[in-house]
Write an enzyme that holds these catalytic residues in place. Sequence first.
Site, PDB file in Angstrom:
ATOM      1  N   VAL A  73     -37.125 -17.554   1.419  1.00 19.71           N
ATOM      2  CA  VAL A  73     -38.681 -17.343   0.796  1.00 19.71           C
ATOM      3  C   VAL A  73     -38.721 -15.884   0.508  1.00 19.71           C
ATOM      4  CG1 VAL A  73     -41.205 -17.728   0.982  1.00 19.71           C
ATOM      5  CG2 VAL A  73     -39.474 -19.481   1.831  1.00 19.71           C
ATOM      6  N   ASP A  74     -38.781 -15.451  -0.573  1.00 18.57           N
ATOM      7  CA  ASP A  74     -39.173 -14.022  -0.956  1.00 18.57           C
ATOM      8  C   ASP A  74     -40.289 -13.627  -1.864  1.00 18.57           C
ATOM      9  OD1 ASP A  74     -39.018 -11.240  -1.397  1.00 18.57           O
ATOM     10  OD2 ASP A  74     -36.756 -11.168  -1.875  1.00 18.57           O
ATOM     11  N   THR A  75     -41.291 -13.239  -1.536  1.00 22.82           N
ATOM     12  CA  THR A  75     -42.666 -13.025  -2.220  1.00 22.82           C
ATOM     13  C   THR A  75     -42.390 -11.844  -3.407  1.00 22.82           C
ATOM     14  OG1 THR A  75     -43.769 -11.832  -0.485  1.00 22.82           O
ATOM     15  CG2 THR A  75     -44.054 -14.252  -0.690  1.00 22.82           C
ATOM     16  N   GLN A  99     -34.211  -7.750   0.973  1.00 24.32           N
ATOM     17  CA  GLN A  99     -35.217  -8.285  -0.158  1.00 24.32           C
ATOM     18  C   GLN A  99     -34.782  -8.155  -1.624  1.00 24.32           C
ATOM     19  OE1 GLN A  99     -38.281  -9.685   0.839  1.00 24.32           O
ATOM     20  NE2 GLN A  99     -37.316  -9.356   2.981  1.00 24.32           N
ATOM     21  N   PHE A 100     -34.848  -9.214  -2.342  1.00 22.37           N
ATOM     22  CA  PHE A 100     -34.546  -9.247  -3.856  1.00 22.37           C
ATOM     23  C   PHE A 100     -35.740  -8.463  -4.354  1.00 22.37           C
ATOM     24  CE2 PHE A 100     -32.003 -10.955  -7.163  1.00 22.37           C
ATOM     25  CZ  PHE A 100     -32.995 -11.000  -8.149  1.00 22.37           C
TER      26      PHE A 100
END
Length: 571
Positions: free
Chosen positions: A451-453, A567-568
């Site tokens: 999960v990456d916001t 993080q992407f």
Amino acid sequence: MGNSPSYNPPAGISPSDWLNLLQSAQRLNPRPSPSDFTDLKNYIHWFHKTQKKPWTFTSGGPASCPPGKFGRVPLVLATLNEVLSNDEGAPGASAPEEQPPPYDPPAVLPIISEGNRNRHRAWALRELQDIKKEIENKAPGSQVWIQTLRLAILQADPTPADLEQLCQYIASPVDQTAHMTSLTAAIAAEAANTLQGFNPKMGTLTQQSAQPNAGDLRSQYQNLWLQAWKNLPTRPSVQPWSTIVQGPAESYVEFVNRLQISLADNLPDGVPKEPIIDSLSYANANKECQQILQGRGLVAAPVGQKLQACAHWAPKTKQPAILVHTPGPKMPGPRQPAPKRPPPGPCYRCLKEGHWARDCPTKTTGPPPGPCPICKDPSHWKRDCPTLKSKKLIEGGPSAPQIITPITDSLSEAELECLLSIPLARSRPSVAVYLSGPWLQPSQNQALMLVDTGAENTVLPQNWLVRDYPRTPAAVLGAGGISRNRYNWLQGPLTLALKPEGPFITIPKILVDTFDKWQILGRDVLSRLQASISIPEEVHPPVVGVLDAPPSHIGLEHLPPPPEVPQFPLN
């Protein structure tokens, strides 16, 4: 259609009589011109205006037309009188008198001799459109249908190929098949009786009548082609399959059954029905069943899979209410709630009367029996957990922000509640995702995704997909610059759910990592799910100070270093 006027009759004549006049005009020598048809129409208007009655064969003979006023109309009337008199025959003097019917039944009587035939010419598209327009509301095989086609044949002398083209343009596939069956039987029967000029050694009747010098043989084929329309087999009236639509309260199984019955009744044997059923089972379904099929990626699937997906669908029924206003006495006021039953004795908490123990003012709320099942905090109950704040905001309250309409696939309250209770690990927040779609590997129906916001789009590794998935290159902006050779766009829908029972979300396009490193759940899916991530506070925050330890070990206690999770980058 050449020199022929519209087949629609003018005022003052029936359609059958008008078609007889047009067919009689075709026998004029030289051939009729547009002025001849104009004179014929002017004669009908004059007759109706002067005689005060419609023109009929019995009342409008050759003597009814003044000579020299309407051109060659007297010749047309004389030809029609000669042909119809020879066809019907004059009754004898000793014939018994019969009571005339109360009305003259309409009849389209054929012209026995077509006169000098026109030379063959192929029909233009405009002429085919005119023929179809004239007979589109007529029943196939009816008298008006046959007479209209006969007039068209007289003007063009069509070959069998021209007649086949005309049949395909004016008739439905069912009528085409029935006509071809009737024509084949008629040709076989006439060939056995030796057609005039037909030689079996020279080929079939269709082949011989297509020759330029066919002559009477082509005329016989044309008559058999017209006769086949009269001999069409009668079939029960069935609803066309294209008009079968699922009702708002009709089950999907009943809708597919009606569709299959209509196809079986309309389509002839040998015509494949599966492609039509697979297409109409989605196109003509109601809106709710279409949403179910879209969510599961079954828009183009076989009808069996669609039946499994929509088998348990049921319409949402509402209790009907009828408001009736009837004059009469004044209606009573609103119904008052029933009074509460008084307690049988004093409260066992405060030993006072007048209230129940559950309403005692001395009642205090004790501590919870254990930690909160959501955030593991032992100081509050589950209903007071701060992680439920997002749920209250979605439901709407005094402190709720402006309601943002989701992109698509609005979720119910129960579906939102099941999404908000998924725990996330602090070191690597990941969730199990259930995937389905035509481009996924069969073994990748369930996977663990990060999960990456901060990621704008969801990313899948390329080894999860089949080799020939539809793709377009994608340029992604990351911390190191623009990457042009690593990512592709998957041009195809993909269905995603966080639990096996749903809810299901359809994503139109997804980034694919060709290096097979990232599996990220981005903001595009999180916003569609209306999800929010809540991080509870620490129960006992770390204290910075001197430890109770020997002097050699005295120092400061610090927090552990944060986890290094790549993080992407924002796209």
